[in-house]
Design a protein around this motif. Structure first.
Motif, short mmCIF file in Angstrom:
data_model
loop_
_atom_site.label_atom_id
_atom_site.label_comp_id
_atom_site.label_asym_id
_atom_site.label_seq_id
_atom_site.Cartn_x
_atom_site.Cartn_y
_atom_site.Cartn_z
N THR A 121 -7.65 -22.31 5.93
CA THR A 121 -6.42 -22.81 5.32
C THR A 121 -6.76 -23.92 4.33
OG1 THR A 121 -6.05 -24.52 6.97
CG2 THR A 121 -5.10 -22.37 7.44
N ARG A 153 -5.68 -19.30 3.27
CA ARG A 153 -6.61 -18.79 2.26
C ARG A 153 -6.94 -17.35 2.64
NH1 ARG A 153 -9.37 -22.89 -0.69
NH2 ARG A 153 -8.98 -24.96 0.12
N ARG A 154 -7.63 -16.64 1.76
CA ARG A 154 -7.99 -15.25 2.04
C ARG A 154 -9.19 -15.13 2.97
NH1 ARG A 154 -6.01 -11.12 -1.00
NH2 ARG A 154 -7.97 -10.01 -0.81
N SER A 155 -10.09 -16.10 2.98
CA SER A 155 -11.33 -16.00 3.75
C SER A 155 -11.10 -16.24 5.24
CB SER A 155 -12.37 -16.96 3.20
OG SER A 155 -11.87 -18.27 3.19
N HIS A 156 -11.95 -15.61 6.05
CA HIS A 156 -11.84 -15.73 7.50
C HIS A 156 -13.21 -15.56 8.15
CE1 HIS A 156 -11.99 -11.37 7.10
NE2 HIS A 156 -12.34 -11.35 8.38
N GLN A 204 -8.87 -17.92 10.38
CA GLN A 204 -8.53 -17.78 8.96
C GLN A 204 -8.48 -19.18 8.36
OE1 GLN A 204 -5.11 -15.43 8.03
NE2 GLN A 204 -5.45 -15.59 5.84
#
Length: 148
Positions: free
Chosen positions: A111, A118-121, A109
């Motif tokens: 950061t 953050r939302r993205s992974h 994930q």
């Protein structure tokens, strides 16, 4: 080349570092890591530096990718001290948190630099690649961290 009399370097793996630090009388945190200041010097003896998994670095979480950049900062600070200058603080910078899920699997994930999520992974092969980069990140992001 500068020759420093009686200079000693002790390299200890994470599994034994806390035990060695505690036995030597150095202050350790609840996880057995040596307490250091912002410049990575031991709080009990400013002649000693501790980095990586064995060091309780202010503002840094326990992460394998931090040892390389910490080593670069510690060497730079040793050079600064030998030149009569003040050591510089180490500032951790993050890009992600990653977890290996066995052979060939990982989740990461992203950061912000301050380690907030953050939302993205990434998952699967992308997660594995990022985890591998993080594990070998000392050479990749030495000094300032990745992107610094």
């Amino acid at each position: 080349m500068t020759v420093v009399p009686e200079m000693k370097v002790v390299v200890v793996g994470a599994g034994y570092a806390g035990m060695l630090a505690a036995r030597s009388g150095l202050t350790v945190d609840g996880d057995g890591r040596t307490a250091v200041d912002a410049s990575l010097r031991c709080v009990d003896d400013e002649r000693l530096f501790a980095i990586g998994d064995c060091a309780a670095v202010p503002g840094a979480r326990f992460a394998c990718a931090l040892a390389g950049p910490q080593a670069v900062r510690a060497v730079d600070n040793l050079r600064r001290l030998l030149a009569g200058r003040t050591p510089a603080p180490y500032t951790p910078r993050y890009i992600a948190r990653a977890v290996t899920l066995g052979r060939g699997g990982a989740v990461a994930q992203f950061t912000r630099r301050d380690d907030s999520l953050r939302r993205s992974h990434l998952a699967g092969r992308g997660g594995v690649v990022l985890k591998e980069l993080a594990s070998r990140g000392g050479k990749f992001g030495a000094g300032t961290g990745i992107g610094g």
